[in-house]
Design an enzyme around this catalytic site. Sequence first.
Site, PDB file in Angstrom:
ATOM      1  N   HIS A 123       0.843  -1.202   0.000  1.00 39.97           N
ATOM      2  CA  HIS A 123       0.000   0.000   0.000  1.00 39.97           C
ATOM      3  C   HIS A 123       0.877   1.250   0.000  1.00 39.97           C
ATOM      4  O   HIS A 123       0.899   2.021   0.957  1.00 39.97           O
ATOM      5  CB  HIS A 123      -0.915   0.000   1.221  1.00 39.97           C
ATOM      6  CG  HIS A 123      -1.976  -1.042   1.190  1.00 39.97           C
ATOM      7  ND1 HIS A 123      -1.733  -2.363   1.481  1.00 39.97           N
ATOM      8  CD2 HIS A 123      -3.305  -0.955   0.903  1.00 39.97           C
ATOM      9  CE1 HIS A 123      -2.860  -3.047   1.384  1.00 39.97           C
ATOM     10  NE2 HIS A 123      -3.827  -2.226   1.036  1.00 39.97           N
ATOM     11  N   GLU A 196       0.575  -6.950   0.849  1.00 42.30           N
ATOM     12  CA  GLU A 196       1.346  -7.068   2.087  1.00 42.30           C
ATOM     13  C   GLU A 196       0.457  -7.268   3.306  1.00 42.30           C
ATOM     14  O   GLU A 196       0.954  -7.385   4.423  1.00 42.30           O
ATOM     15  CB  GLU A 196       2.288  -5.867   2.285  1.00 42.30           C
ATOM     16  CG  GLU A 196       1.745  -4.714   3.104  1.00 42.30           C
ATOM     17  CD  GLU A 196       0.960  -3.725   2.279  1.00 42.30           C
ATOM     18  OE1 GLU A 196       0.158  -4.151   1.422  1.00 42.30           O
ATOM     19  OE2 GLU A 196       1.139  -2.508   2.501  1.00 42.30           O
TER      20      GLU A 196
END
Length: 330
Positions: A123, A196
Amino acid sequence: MSPVQDRLSDALYGLGWATVKNLPEPVAVRLGRTIADIAWKRRGKGVQRLEANLARVVPDASPERLAELSKAGMRSYLRYWMESFRLPVWSKERVNVAVEVKDIHYVTDSLAAGRGVIIALPHLANWDLAGAWVTTHLGVPFTTVAERLKPETLYDRFVAYRESLGMEVLPHTGGSAFGTLARRLRAGGMVCLVAERDLSESGVEVQFFGEATRMPAGPAMLAQQTGALLLPVTLWYDDSPVMKGCVHPPISVPETGTRAEKTSVMTQAMADAFATGIAEHPEDWHMLQRLWLADLEPGKGPRASAEPGEPSGSADAGNPSGSAGAGERA
């Protein structure tokens, strides 16, 4: 959320899109920065969590430095939202010059050779803008996966928005995402997954900035099953209006080991590439949720704090047959 909260959340996002995309750009930029600074000063749970996460990334940072990073991080996060709200009205010419990516040849060479490509991202900065750039500048459509969250109307807004940018969006739930992604890759297509955070609670445990967390197995398993090239990508902002990016070297499939062992090695390599990009640009890492296992309640994962319509990386990766229940975002 209650039905009233659902409707309010949907209405607020709808108002944001309708209002921000029609503002003059300098006004939208100032508005985003103002909202970010107000949120940072209020020091809500999201800002506190961001600072706690950044403390792992920059372990020698003083409290003053962490505060500076979290303030810059909130400004980066609101820049993401302001850009994303305005993307549907950007011209192709504008999108084409809005992103610069180093080593994009890893992507284009593989696609030109007829080999599928899996893009895995954390992100960082604006992954939606990167996706729009891929479909316009490179002229390459791609497929992603989005977590289906309530309210349904808000999820539908996110899906329609991303599809308007040229993305094929599959729901995370329902059991068919993995198989569809595999078919796209075997046909020489592209799949993009923000990867992630493990939304399935059944991901692969990795070491990330010296502590344990889980990341989705989907990218590694798709690469093993389809022969597609697995490429980590990191993004960041600088002082210019152009977002920057870097395609990291391919993650190869180990020659030996069981499928689980290969998946573990590949997912750790993906985590290491993500850590490199995040360490270089910590202020652009939009992680306002719990991530490390030490921060999670026993038996709980990060799923409950996912964003509406968040693209996902697991794609039922824990179950290659594509049946429901295993498992994420691009």
